[in-house]
Scaffold this motif. Structure first.
Motif, PDB file in Angstrom:
ATOM      1  N   ALA A 122      71.407  17.517  43.961  1.00  0.00           N
ATOM      2  CA  ALA A 122      71.101  18.175  42.694  1.00  0.00           C
ATOM      3  C   ALA A 122      71.136  17.152  41.568  1.00  0.00           C
ATOM      4  CB  ALA A 122      72.118  19.285  42.436  1.00  0.00           C
ATOM      5  N   ARG A 123      72.104  16.247  41.641  1.00  0.00           N
ATOM      6  CA  ARG A 123      72.270  15.266  40.580  1.00  0.00           C
ATOM      7  C   ARG A 123      70.995  14.418  40.412  1.00  0.00           C
ATOM      8  NH1 ARG A 123      77.037  12.374  38.594  1.00  0.00           N
ATOM      9  NH2 ARG A 123      78.135  13.849  39.917  1.00  0.00           N
ATOM     10  N   SER A 124      70.437  13.943  41.535  1.00  0.00           N
ATOM     11  CA  SER A 124      69.263  13.071  41.400  1.00  0.00           C
ATOM     12  C   SER A 124      68.046  13.871  40.938  1.00  0.00           C
ATOM     13  CB  SER A 124      68.988  12.307  42.698  1.00  0.00           C
ATOM     14  OG  SER A 124      68.825  13.205  43.766  1.00  0.00           O
ATOM     15  N   TYR A 125      67.919  15.112  41.396  1.00  0.00           N
ATOM     16  CA  TYR A 125      66.795  15.925  40.910  1.00  0.00           C
ATOM     17  C   TYR A 125      66.935  16.198  39.415  1.00  0.00           C
ATOM     18  CZ  TYR A 125      63.666  19.696  39.848  1.00  0.00           C
ATOM     19  OH  TYR A 125      62.689  20.458  39.232  1.00  0.00           O
ATOM     20  N   LEU A 126      68.127  16.595  39.000  1.00  0.00           N
ATOM     21  CA  LEU A 126      68.328  16.974  37.595  1.00  0.00           C
ATOM     22  C   LEU A 126      68.163  15.779  36.652  1.00  0.00           C
ATOM     23  CD1 LEU A 126      71.269  19.482  38.074  1.00  0.00           C
ATOM     24  CD2 LEU A 126      68.949  20.037  37.322  1.00  0.00           C
ATOM     25  N   GLN A 127      68.495  14.605  37.151  1.00  0.00           N
ATOM     26  CA  GLN A 127      68.254  13.415  36.321  1.00  0.00           C
ATOM     27  C   GLN A 127      66.770  13.311  35.990  1.00  0.00           C
ATOM     28  OE1 GLN A 127      69.925  10.085  38.402  1.00  0.00           O
ATOM     29  NE2 GLN A 127      71.923  10.378  37.428  1.00  0.00           N
ATOM     30  N   ALA A 128      65.932  13.617  36.981  1.00  0.00           N
ATOM     31  CA  ALA A 128      64.483  13.536  36.764  1.00  0.00           C
ATOM     32  C   ALA A 128      63.983  14.698  35.906  1.00  0.00           C
ATOM     33  CB  ALA A 128      63.762  13.526  38.109  1.00  0.00           C
ATOM     34  N   SER A 129      64.520  15.897  36.133  1.00  0.00           N
ATOM     35  CA  SER A 129      63.924  17.090  35.523  1.00  0.00           C
ATOM     36  C   SER A 129      64.399  17.352  34.097  1.00  0.00           C
ATOM     37  CB  SER A 129      64.229  18.322  36.375  1.00  0.00           C
ATOM     38  OG  SER A 129      65.578  18.705  36.240  1.00  0.00           O
ATOM     39  N   THR A 130      65.359  16.569  33.631  1.00  0.00           N
ATOM     40  CA  THR A 130      65.867  16.791  32.272  1.00  0.00           C
ATOM     41  C   THR A 130      65.593  15.595  31.362  1.00  0.00           C
ATOM     42  OG1 THR A 130      68.051  16.040  32.990  1.00  0.00           O
ATOM     43  CG2 THR A 130      67.687  18.393  33.002  1.00  0.00           C
ATOM     44  N   GLN A 131      64.635  14.761  31.751  1.00  0.00           N
ATOM     45  CA  GLN A 131      64.320  13.595  30.915  1.00  0.00           C
ATOM     46  C   GLN A 131      63.795  14.023  29.549  1.00  0.00           C
ATOM     47  OE1 GLN A 131      61.938  10.427  32.958  1.00  0.00           O
ATOM     48  NE2 GLN A 131      62.155  11.873  34.634  1.00  0.00           N
ATOM     49  N   ALA A 132      64.159  13.210  28.548  1.00  0.00           N
ATOM     50  CA  ALA A 132      63.838  13.571  27.172  1.00  0.00           C
ATOM     51  C   ALA A 132      62.340  13.671  26.913  1.00  0.00           C
ATOM     52  CB  ALA A 132      64.469  12.544  26.222  1.00  0.00           C
ATOM     53  N   ASP A 133      61.532  12.880  27.613  1.00  0.00           N
ATOM     54  CA  ASP A 133      60.111  12.875  27.248  1.00  0.00           C
ATOM     55  C   ASP A 133      59.286  13.953  27.950  1.00  0.00           C
ATOM     56  OD1 ASP A 133      60.446  11.699  29.683  1.00  0.00           O
ATOM     57  OD2 ASP A 133      59.019  10.069  29.352  1.00  0.00           O
ATOM     58  N   LEU A 134      59.882  14.732  28.823  1.00  0.00           N
ATOM     59  CA  LEU A 134      59.121  15.807  29.470  1.00  0.00           C
ATOM     60  C   LEU A 134      58.831  16.910  28.447  1.00  0.00           C
ATOM     61  CD1 LEU A 134      60.997  16.162  32.883  1.00  0.00           C
ATOM     62  CD2 LEU A 134      58.722  15.176  32.483  1.00  0.00           C
ATOM     63  N   PRO A 135      57.644  17.521  28.538  1.00  0.00           N
ATOM     64  CA  PRO A 135      57.338  18.620  27.604  1.00  0.00           C
ATOM     65  C   PRO A 135      58.348  19.760  27.730  1.00  0.00           C
ATOM     66  CG  PRO A 135      55.374  18.009  28.869  1.00  0.00           C
ATOM     67  CD  PRO A 135      56.516  17.230  29.446  1.00  0.00           C
ATOM     68  N   VAL A 136      58.632  20.146  28.960  1.00  0.00           N
ATOM     69  CA  VAL A 136      59.563  21.242  29.231  1.00  0.00           C
ATOM     70  C   VAL A 136      60.645  20.695  30.148  1.00  0.00           C
ATOM     71  CG1 VAL A 136      59.797  23.503  30.324  1.00  0.00           C
ATOM     72  CG2 VAL A 136      57.751  22.980  29.013  1.00  0.00           C
ATOM     73  N   LEU A 137      61.854  21.132  29.934  1.00  0.00           N
ATOM     74  CA  LEU A 137      62.968  20.653  30.762  1.00  0.00           C
ATOM     75  C   LEU A 137      63.272  21.692  31.837  1.00  0.00           C
ATOM     76  CD1 LEU A 137      66.281  19.613  29.024  1.00  0.00           C
ATOM     77  CD2 LEU A 137      66.207  21.654  30.428  1.00  0.00           C
ATOM     78  N   ALA A 138      63.674  21.226  33.017  1.00  0.00           N
ATOM     79  CA  ALA A 138      63.997  22.184  34.079  1.00  0.00           C
ATOM     80  C   ALA A 138      65.450  22.055  34.504  1.00  0.00           C
ATOM     81  CB  ALA A 138      63.091  21.981  35.288  1.00  0.00           C
ATOM     82  N   GLU A 139      66.147  23.181  34.489  1.00  0.00           N
ATOM     83  CA  GLU A 139      67.450  23.299  35.132  1.00  0.00           C
ATOM     84  C   GLU A 139      67.186  23.881  36.512  1.00  0.00           C
ATOM     85  OE1 GLU A 139      70.137  22.219  33.948  1.00  0.00           O
ATOM     86  OE2 GLU A 139      69.858  22.084  31.771  1.00  0.00           O
ATOM     87  N   SER A 140      68.081  23.625  37.451  1.00  0.00           N
ATOM     88  CA  SER A 140      67.782  24.114  38.802  1.00  0.00           C
ATOM     89  C   SER A 140      68.951  24.854  39.435  1.00  0.00           C
ATOM     90  CB  SER A 140      67.391  22.949  39.717  1.00  0.00           C
ATOM     91  OG  SER A 140      66.929  23.447  40.973  1.00  0.00           O
ATOM     92  N   LEU A 141      68.583  25.831  40.228  1.00  0.00           N
ATOM     93  CA  LEU A 141      69.521  26.467  41.144  1.00  0.00           C
ATOM     94  C   LEU A 141      69.506  25.658  42.441  1.00  0.00           C
ATOM     95  CD1 LEU A 141      67.968  29.953  40.520  1.00  0.00           C
ATOM     96  CD2 LEU A 141      70.290  29.359  39.818  1.00  0.00           C
TER      97      LEU A 141
END
Ligand SMILES: [Zn+2]
Length: 516
Positions: A122-141
């Motif tokens: 989860a940690r490695s995915y969330l590092q990618a999905s919460t980057q500042a430059d993404l239009p939308v941020l993703a939290e994950s289950l």
């Protein structure tokens, strides 16, 4: 440092469900710094919001954009969404463990992915999905199916004791790493074959971490009520918080179950279970075609399924089982995506029509398509009545979700239209659902359900995630026939204090920020 931003003289609806007020809003260093009336900073960039609604950025509590959010796709941003919660229905993009390829073949029908993705944690995915430059941020289950595949591959039924231990530890680690909760998909193999003790043990981990269990339940048709009871018992015994995903009563014969389902959820809340639900604002759903089959037929993956279908007795047996459990009519099930060019013309056709064309019964047409496409077929399912949908959308315990996912064909219109079309419904019929209540269901409420801190409300000190829209114009014209139409009336979307979409980038494709 970025310039201050002032949203001037908008109608502020703060996401709590409370009434609108007119005023200014100051964004500074990524946060909401002031609201109402205050002295305007001299150097600020001004956005005139006169006549516009200023709301918290929308939170899509249930989507399947796990992979696409990382590509910077904008379908959700254009709807006013600033945060998506992915990893739903048992499918998350992590962990891959030793079964990377099996994870992809398990999840690609829902995640619409290729052959290279997969995160170990989860940690490695969330590092990618919460980057500042993404239009939308993703939290994950953390998805039950994905974790199970990582631990044991595509096996069904009980795990060996050491595997169960490993599964429990994997969930615990994912929640500690920042996954917002746990999702199950009990209509999808291999999660569908998990014994109750396994689910209970996992829900106890969720309770201990004070997170939430989001469930695509075992049944939404003939056995909707039993499926709800199963989940309520798990929540009661484990003490975990529960979110029933995309609640609906599927099939004409089951329409009266909707009210009884709501009664059960309300009664459970009264006896202290922290349960709520969500729904998308469309009568049709969408999924993979293999979901029409009894899930044990998928044990061992797609190759094993194809081998079973090659045995005439097994094929007849699977057909009989499937026909008994499918609650929709064949004219209510449409193909939305296939893998091959040969069957591309099936997209948009009902299984009834495909069966007629092929001169076989619709169930046989399902088998043929699964064989020809090696399982890679998506479907659209016209599930429920408009009356039930309206009741669920307006119910105080519901959040509104897109449940959107990408396909290589014709997507469900919810991918492009969910949030603006829901707002349009409210604006056109405020007696049914007043706008502040509608906005609460896509901002403050999902933030509270998912434990998203400092999000979902217009409050000083909160993250400056903001959607601005024109109440006269806002709409989601995406339709089943033409699903890829962009929303209208969304005027400005700010995430973490940065203008991500607005009149400024419509006018200037370069994306540079300047006042109109
Ligand atoms: Zn689902």
């Amino acid at each position: 440092m970025a310039r201050d931003l002032v949203l001037a003289q908008g109608t502020l609806i703060d996401g709590t469900g409370g009434e609108a007020v007119t005023g200014d809003l100051l964004v500074r260093d990524g946060l909401i710094a002031a609201m109402g009336s205050f002295e305007l900073p001299a150097e600020a960039e001004n956005i005139d919001c006169h006549g516009l609604i200023v709301a918290p950025g929308f939170i899509d509590l249930h989507s399947h954009s796990d992979l696409h959010v990382l590509e910077g796709r904008r379908e959700k941003l254009l709807q006013g969404v600033t945060t998506e919660v992915v990893g739903n229905c048992g499918f998350s993009a992590f962990p891959c463990g030793h079964h990377r390829e099996e994870l992809r073949s398990f999840a690609n029908g829902i995640l619409c992915g290729g052959s290279t993705w997969g995160w170990n944690s989860a940690r490695s995915y969330l590092q990618a999905s919460t980057q500042a430059d993404l239009p939308v941020l993703a939290e994950s289950l953390a998805g039950h199916g994905s974790m199970r595949v990582a631990v044991a591959g595509m096996v069904q039924g009980p795990l060996a004791p050491a595997q169960l231990e490993q599964l429990i530890a994997t969930l615990d680690e994912a929640l500690a790493d920042g996954a917002v909760g746990f999702s199950t998909g009990l209509m999808y193999a291999p999660g569908s074959g998990a014994p109750r003790e396994e689910l209970l043990a996992l829900c106890k981990v969720v309770a201990r971490r004070n997170k939430i269990h989001c469930t695509h339940m075992r049944n939404y048709g003939f056995h909707l009520l039993e499926a709800i009871d199963e989940q309520l018992r798990l929540a009661e015994e484990s003490g975990c918080r529960l979110q029933i995903s995309h609640l609906q009563a599927v099939g004409k014969a089951n329409r009266t179950l909707n009210a009884r389902a709501l009664e059960r959820v309300e009664a459970a809340r009264q006896r202290g279970i922290d349960v709520a639900f969500d729904c998308y604002p469309y009568i049709a759903g969408s999924t993979v075609m293999t979901q029409l089959l009894p899930q044990p037929a998928l044990a061992g993956g797609i190759e094993a399924l194809l081998a079973r279908l090659a045995d005439p007795d097994l094929r007849a047996n699977l057909a009989a089982q499937a026909v008994r459990s499918i609650a929709n009519g064949w004219d209510e099930l449409l193909v939305s995506a296939v893998a091959s060019a040969k069957n591309a013309r099936c997209v948009g056709m009902s299984l009834q029509a495909i069966g007629l064309e092929r001169g076989v019964d619709p169930m046989e047409a399902v088998f043929q398509l699964i064989e020809e496409e090696r399982g890679k077929v998506n479907i659209l399912e016209f599930n429920q009545s408009e009356e039930n949908l309206r009741v669920n959308l307006a119910h105080p315990l519901s959040c509104i979700i897109s449940d959107g996912f990408y396909v290589q064909g014709r997507p469900h219109p919810r991918l492009h239209g969910t949030f603006p079309s829901f707002l349009r419904r409210s604006l056109d019929d405020p007696q049914w659902l007043p706008l502040p209540a509608a906005i609460h269901k896509i901002t403050g409420k999902p933030a509270e359900r998912m434990g998203l801190r400092k999000k979902g409300l217009l409050r000083v000190g909160y993250t400056a995630d903001i959607a601005v829209f024109d109440p006269m114009q806002v709409a989601g014209p995406a339709s089943y026939e033409e699903p890829e139409q962009s929303p209208v009336g969304i005027r400005e979307v700010i995430r973490a204090g940065v203008r991500r979409f607005g009149a400024h980038n419509q006018a200037m494709p370069s994306g540079s920020v300047r006042l109109q």
